[in-house]
Design a protein around this motif. Sequence first.
Motif, PDB file in Angstrom:
ATOM      1  N   ALA A   1       1.644   6.652  -6.831  1.00 13.95           N
ATOM      2  CA  ALA A   1       0.526   7.831  -7.236  1.00 13.95           C
ATOM      3  C   ALA A   1       1.078   9.208  -6.817  1.00 13.95           C
ATOM      4  CB  ALA A   1      -0.644   7.442  -6.275  1.00 13.95           C
ATOM      5  N   PHE A   2       1.850   9.373  -5.736  1.00 10.84           N
ATOM      6  CA  PHE A   2       2.260  10.785  -5.551  1.00 10.84           C
ATOM      7  C   PHE A   2       3.492  11.364  -6.203  1.00 10.84           C
ATOM      8  CE2 PHE A   2       5.019  13.693  -3.016  1.00 10.84           C
ATOM      9  CZ  PHE A   2       4.233  14.762  -2.775  1.00 10.84           C
ATOM     10  N   ILE A   3       4.202  10.416  -6.711  1.00  8.25           N
ATOM     11  CA  ILE A   3       5.294  10.851  -7.811  1.00  8.25           C
ATOM     12  C   ILE A   3       4.598  11.160  -9.211  1.00  8.25           C
ATOM     13  CG2 ILE A   3       7.172   9.751  -9.176  1.00  8.25           C
ATOM     14  CD1 ILE A   3       7.994   8.395  -6.588  1.00  8.25           C
ATOM     15  N   VAL A   4       3.606  10.319  -9.510  1.00 10.75           N
ATOM     16  CA  VAL A   4       2.858  10.392 -10.783  1.00 10.75           C
ATOM     17  C   VAL A   4       2.261  11.758 -10.742  1.00 10.75           C
ATOM     18  CG1 VAL A   4       0.897   9.767 -12.189  1.00 10.75           C
ATOM     19  CG2 VAL A   4       2.937   7.912 -11.598  1.00 10.75           C
ATOM     20  N   PHE A   5       1.661  12.144  -9.760  1.00  9.25           N
ATOM     21  CA  PHE A   5       0.867  13.400  -9.432  1.00  9.25           C
ATOM     22  C   PHE A   5       1.976  14.508  -9.543  1.00  9.25           C
ATOM     23  CE2 PHE A   5      -0.560  16.832  -6.593  1.00  9.25           C
ATOM     24  CZ  PHE A   5      -1.725  17.213  -7.279  1.00  9.25           C
TER      25      PHE A   5
ATOM     26  N   ILE B   1       0.872  -1.376  -0.047  1.00  9.83           N
ATOM     27  CA  ILE B   1       0.208  -0.111   0.117  1.00  9.83           C
ATOM     28  C   ILE B   1       0.894   1.280   0.119  1.00  9.83           C
ATOM     29  CG2 ILE B   1      -1.551   1.369   1.360  1.00  9.83           C
ATOM     30  CD1 ILE B   1      -2.921  -1.215   2.111  1.00  9.83           C
ATOM     31  N   VAL B   2       2.101   1.199   0.768  1.00 13.28           N
ATOM     32  CA  VAL B   2       2.883   2.384   0.672  1.00 13.28           C
ATOM     33  C   VAL B   2       3.450   2.444  -0.480  1.00 13.28           C
ATOM     34  CG1 VAL B   2       4.774   3.260   1.830  1.00 13.28           C
ATOM     35  CG2 VAL B   2       3.343   2.011   3.300  1.00 13.28           C
ATOM     36  N   THR B   3       4.042   1.321  -1.161  1.00 14.00           N
ATOM     37  CA  THR B   3       4.360   1.460  -2.331  1.00 14.00           C
ATOM     38  C   THR B   3       3.464   2.128  -3.571  1.00 14.00           C
ATOM     39  OG1 THR B   3       5.965  -0.273  -1.987  1.00 14.00           O
ATOM     40  CG2 THR B   3       5.427   0.177  -4.428  1.00 14.00           C
ATOM     41  N   ILE B   4       2.285   1.810  -3.559  1.00  9.51           N
ATOM     42  CA  ILE B   4       1.154   2.294  -4.357  1.00  9.51           C
ATOM     43  C   ILE B   4       1.145   3.788  -3.972  1.00  9.51           C
ATOM     44  CG2 ILE B   4      -1.111   2.126  -4.941  1.00  9.51           C
ATOM     45  CD1 ILE B   4      -1.125  -0.909  -4.437  1.00  9.51           C
TER      46      ILE B   4
END
Length: 52
Positions: free
Chosen positions: A12-16, A5-8
């Motif tokens: 997501a934060f990096i993509v954002f 979950i932390v990896t996901i």
Amino acid sequence: MGSKIVTIELTAFIVFCVQTVLCRWWLGYFRFGPLEWLWRMLTYGRYFPLKK
């Protein structure tokens, strides 16, 4: 399970963040986003200039 979950969330934060930077760069040169430009042309049936 918890590390997955932390990896996901981190991904997501990096993509954002990358999308935010690219969006600001793109809209500095162009009037519309690429899909918005295409959608407007198909909707109104005429050409819209993409550059500012």
